[in-house]
Enzyme design. Structure first.
Site, PDB file in Angstrom:
ATOM      1  CD  GLU A 127      -3.433-103.414 -19.863  1.00 43.42           C
ATOM      2  OE1 GLU A 127      -4.335-102.565 -20.014  1.00 43.42           O
ATOM      3  OE2 GLU A 127      -3.647-104.635 -19.791  1.00 43.42           O
ATOM      4  CG  ASP A 150      -7.086 -89.482 -14.391  1.00 38.87           C
ATOM      5  OD1 ASP A 150      -7.119 -88.463 -15.110  1.00 38.87           O
ATOM      6  OD2 ASP A 150      -7.694 -89.573 -13.309  1.00 38.87           O
ATOM      7  CG  ASP A 202     -10.112 -91.003 -23.991  1.00 36.92           C
ATOM      8  OD1 ASP A 202      -9.301 -91.438 -23.147  1.00 36.92           O
ATOM      9  OD2 ASP A 202     -11.089 -90.294 -23.688  1.00 36.92           O
TER      10      ASP A 202
END
Length: 217
Positions: A45, A119, A155
């Protein structure tokens, strides 16, 4: 500041944190099987933050070893403690930057790479910092085994569209699945209900989450 100092002290003592100053930091490359005590497939990750996915995936998939990578020690400490509290021996944290992966991994060593809410770097001049630009995808290809998976969850509609376009043009990646509304997609099952702290906040406010999964040919 006191909390950060406490977390840095935790990292120094924690067996599941690899950082500068510890023996494993300089000898881990090629020796992950020795470190974990098994030869289970490795999953990364990247930019793991507090390690919600590293811990959540390790808890749900015991047949793989999960490594959360981040440069921020205070964030890693939270994931490390959570993994220790759960008794997970297949979760570890490496404090380093993505640009230094060569110091810790061999080529074709990684089964999966997860990138969770990075980001988006939306301004044109920030493209070189986007973690799904061609440069970074080239880094991931080096360490993924053939048939290995790269997964992005974001998102940011901007980053989703940008990443989808880049991956569709990349002849070495095969696009397997993607959705611009993960929470209303059967692909949600692949996430075992894991959500980051901020994702919980965003989705409660009605924000959509996007997901891309592809395979190295």
């Amino acid at each position: 500041m006191r909390r950060k100092q406490h977390r840095f002290k935790h990292n120094q003592d924690a067996h599941n944190v690899i950082e500068r100053g510890k023996e494993w930091y300089t000898k881990i490359k090629g020796n992950w099987a020795e470190y974990f005590g098994n030869d289970k497939p490795l999953v990364l990750e990247l930019a793991c933050g507090k390690g919600e996915y590293t811990v959540g995936l390790a808890e749900n998939i015991p047949d793989m070893n999960f490594i959360g990578i981040d440069i921020k020690g205070d964030r890693i400490a939270r994931g490390s403690k959570r993994a220790m509290d759960k008794g997970l021996d297949n979760a570890a944290f490496l404090r380093t930057g993505i640009q230094f992966l060569d110091e810790f991994f061999n080529a074709d060593e990684i089964e999966e790479i997860w990138l969770i809410h990075p980001d988006p770097q939306p301004r044109d001049k920030e493209e070189k910092r986007r973690l799904t630009n061609p440069h970074f995808l080239g880094i991931y290809k080096k360490y993924l085994r053939k048939g290995g998976l790269f997964k992005l969850k974001t998102d940011s509609r901007f980053l989703y569209d940008y990443s989808l376009e880049i991956l569709q043009k990349d002849n070495e990646f095969e696009l397997l699945d993607h959705t611009d509304d993960l929470y209303n997609s059967p692909l949600l099952d692949e996430h075992f209900g894991i959500r980051t702290h901020y994702e919980q906040i965003w989705t409660e406010r009605g924000s959509s989450v996007h997901y891309i999964k592809c395979r190295l040919k």
